[in-house]
Design an enzyme around this catalytic site. Structure first.
Site, short mmCIF file in Angstrom:
data_model
loop_
_atom_site.label_atom_id
_atom_site.label_comp_id
_atom_site.label_asym_id
_atom_site.label_seq_id
_atom_site.Cartn_x
_atom_site.Cartn_y
_atom_site.Cartn_z
N TYR A 156 0.83 -1.21 0.00
CA TYR A 156 0.00 0.00 0.00
C TYR A 156 0.87 1.26 0.00
O TYR A 156 0.66 2.18 -0.79
CB TYR A 156 -0.92 -0.02 1.22
CG TYR A 156 -1.92 1.13 1.27
CD1 TYR A 156 -3.08 1.09 0.50
CD2 TYR A 156 -1.69 2.25 2.07
CE1 TYR A 156 -3.99 2.14 0.54
CE2 TYR A 156 -2.60 3.31 2.12
CZ TYR A 156 -3.76 3.25 1.35
OH TYR A 156 -4.66 4.29 1.39
N LYS A 160 0.97 4.11 -2.95
CA LYS A 160 0.56 5.49 -2.76
C LYS A 160 1.73 6.46 -3.02
O LYS A 160 1.51 7.61 -3.43
CB LYS A 160 -0.02 5.67 -1.35
CG LYS A 160 -1.35 4.92 -1.17
CD LYS A 160 -2.41 5.39 -2.15
CE LYS A 160 -3.73 4.70 -1.98
NZ LYS A 160 -4.76 5.15 -2.93
P1 NAP Z 1 -13.56 2.13 0.46
O1 NAP Z 1 -14.45 2.55 1.58
O2 NAP Z 1 -13.10 0.73 0.42
O3 NAP Z 1 -14.25 2.49 -0.93
C1 NAP Z 1 -13.52 2.27 -2.12
C2 NAP Z 1 -14.44 1.79 -3.22
O4 NAP Z 1 -13.61 1.39 -4.32
C3 NAP Z 1 -15.24 0.55 -2.82
O5 NAP Z 1 -16.53 0.63 -3.33
C4 NAP Z 1 -14.44 -0.56 -3.48
O6 NAP Z 1 -15.18 -1.75 -3.72
C5 NAP Z 1 -14.02 0.11 -4.77
N1 NAP Z 1 -12.98 -0.62 -5.47
C6 NAP Z 1 -12.07 -1.50 -4.98
N2 NAP Z 1 -11.32 -2.00 -5.97
C7 NAP Z 1 -11.76 -1.44 -7.11
C8 NAP Z 1 -11.39 -1.56 -8.48
N3 NAP Z 1 -10.44 -2.41 -8.88
N4 NAP Z 1 -12.05 -0.82 -9.39
C9 NAP Z 1 -13.03 0.02 -9.01
N5 NAP Z 1 -13.45 0.17 -7.74
C10 NAP Z 1 -12.81 -0.55 -6.80
O7 NAP Z 1 -12.26 3.07 0.45
P2 NAP Z 1 -12.03 4.56 0.99
O8 NAP Z 1 -11.54 4.47 2.38
O9 NAP Z 1 -13.18 5.42 0.65
O10 NAP Z 1 -10.76 4.94 0.11
C11 NAP Z 1 -10.84 5.60 -1.13
C12 NAP Z 1 -9.46 6.01 -1.56
O11 NAP Z 1 -8.85 6.83 -0.54
C13 NAP Z 1 -8.50 4.81 -1.72
O12 NAP Z 1 -7.64 5.04 -2.81
C14 NAP Z 1 -7.72 4.81 -0.42
O13 NAP Z 1 -6.47 4.21 -0.55
C15 NAP Z 1 -7.61 6.30 -0.16
N6 NAP Z 1 -7.35 6.62 1.25
C16 NAP Z 1 -8.23 6.25 2.21
C17 NAP Z 1 -7.95 6.56 3.54
C18 NAP Z 1 -8.88 6.18 4.65
O14 NAP Z 1 -8.47 6.32 5.82
N7 NAP Z 1 -10.09 5.71 4.39
C19 NAP Z 1 -6.77 7.23 3.87
C20 NAP Z 1 -5.89 7.58 2.85
C21 NAP Z 1 -6.20 7.27 1.54
P3 NAP Z 1 -15.04 -2.98 -2.65
O15 NAP Z 1 -15.76 -2.49 -1.43
O16 NAP Z 1 -15.66 -4.12 -3.33
O17 NAP Z 1 -13.56 -3.14 -2.42
#
Ligand code: NAP
Length: 256
Positions: A156, A160
């Site tokens: 990860y 990133k």
């Molecule tokens: P999330 O709650 O898991 O939502 C992400 C969405 O993307 C889910 O619907 C997921 O589906 C979907 N997804 C996964 N693999 C995919 C693919 N190959 N193609 C298209 N869609 C896909 O994640 P989030 O926390 O909102 O995070 C969103 C972004 O922010 C990510 O890039 C994450 O790394 C980044 N981020 C998050 C945080 C945090 O603390 N939440 C912090 C820093 C960065 P599934 O549920 O089926 O996997």
């Protein structure tokens, strides 16, 4: 005038968490939103919510790690909505949490396939539409873990960090085409991704959240809307002089 009135926005991973919040806010501020994800039911629900509030949205199934799906969907979105002005490369996965010497090649590749190759494919297929439209804004979701380490989740962090630099390189490549490319670096945001990590914690969800809260000088983790407002700023013309930059939204996590 709304802040992204008349623009067409594509959001990947738009069904849940940060992507969902970005879809809702961009639509509220006047964009036509292509909600894309791999979980179709939840993606459809986001579209319904936008339409109920008087916004314009449509759902497309897009696995960002599959170039054929990205190419076909982006071409359909451009013909359905007329162009692509905003791309939010948000889809991402956490991947395995074990030390580097225990990570299998398939586990490494899976994270890179979504978090890095997915950003590459979506950018690749959005750029020609943006060039045709005379410009655009690409927003890449990196992380505080694209800036600093944390002794966990090795693939990860690598992914990133790559997204952070891909952003700067593309900002340089496409500045002359009036296409801006910026990254966002969220701290911990309470989304399904983090809730899943919490469920796996031996200390329980409550203790896990308390521990995360304590990592952020502001005293708590963030909510998806905290990041969506950053997306909106970078998507709008208010940020017209901003490209190649890193927008850190982390409650002070990386200030320490
Ligand atoms: P999330 O709650 O898991 O939502 C992400 C969405 O993307 C889910 O619907 C997921 O589906 C979907 N997804 C996964 N693999 C995919 C693919 N190959 N193609 C298209 N869609 C896909 O994640 P989030 O926390 O909102 O995070 C969103 C972004 O922010 C990510 O890039 C994450 O790394 C980044 N981020 C998050 C945080 C945090 O603390 N939440 C912090 C820093 C960065 P599934 O549920 O089926 O996997």
């Amino acid at each position: 005038m709304k802040r992204v009135e008349g623009k067409v926005a594509v959001v990947t991973g738009g069904a849940l968490g940060i992507g969902r919040a970005a879809c809702l806010l961009l639509a509220r501020e006047g964009a036509r939103v292509a909600v894309t994800d791999i979980i179709d039911k939840e993606g459809g629900e986001v579209v319904e919510e936008i339409r109920r509030s008087g916004g314009l949205a449509q759902y497309w199934h897009v696995d960002t790690s599959n170039e054929d799906e990205v190419r076909d969907a982006f071409s359909n979105i451009a013909s359905e909505f007329g162009s692509i002005d905003i791309l939010v490369n948000n889809a991402g996965i956490a991947g395995v949490n074990k030390p580097t010497h225990e990570v299998y090649e398939e586990e490494w590749d899976k994270v890179m396939g979504v978090n890095v190759k997915g950003v590459f494919f979506c950018t690749k297929h959005a750029i020609p539409c943006m060039k045709k439209a005379g410009g655009g804004s690409i927003i890449n979701m990196s992380s505080i873990y694209g800036i600093i380490g944390a002794a966990d989740l090795p693939p990860y962090h690598a992914s990133k960090g790559a997204v952070r630099l891909m952003t700067k390189n593309d900002a340089l490549l496409y500045g002359k085409d009036n296409i801006r490319v910026n990254s966002i670096h969220p701290g911990f945001i309470w989304t399904p991704l983090v809730q899943e990590l919490a469920k796996d914690s031996p200390d329980g969800v409550g203790a896990f959240r308390d521990q995360l809260d304590s990592l952020h000088p502001i005293g708590h983790v963030g909510e998806p809307e905290d990041i969506a407002f950053g997306v909106l700023y970078l998507a709008s013309d208010e940020s017209r002089f901003v490209t190649g930059s890193e927008l850190v939204i982390d409650g002070g996590y990386t200030a320490q």
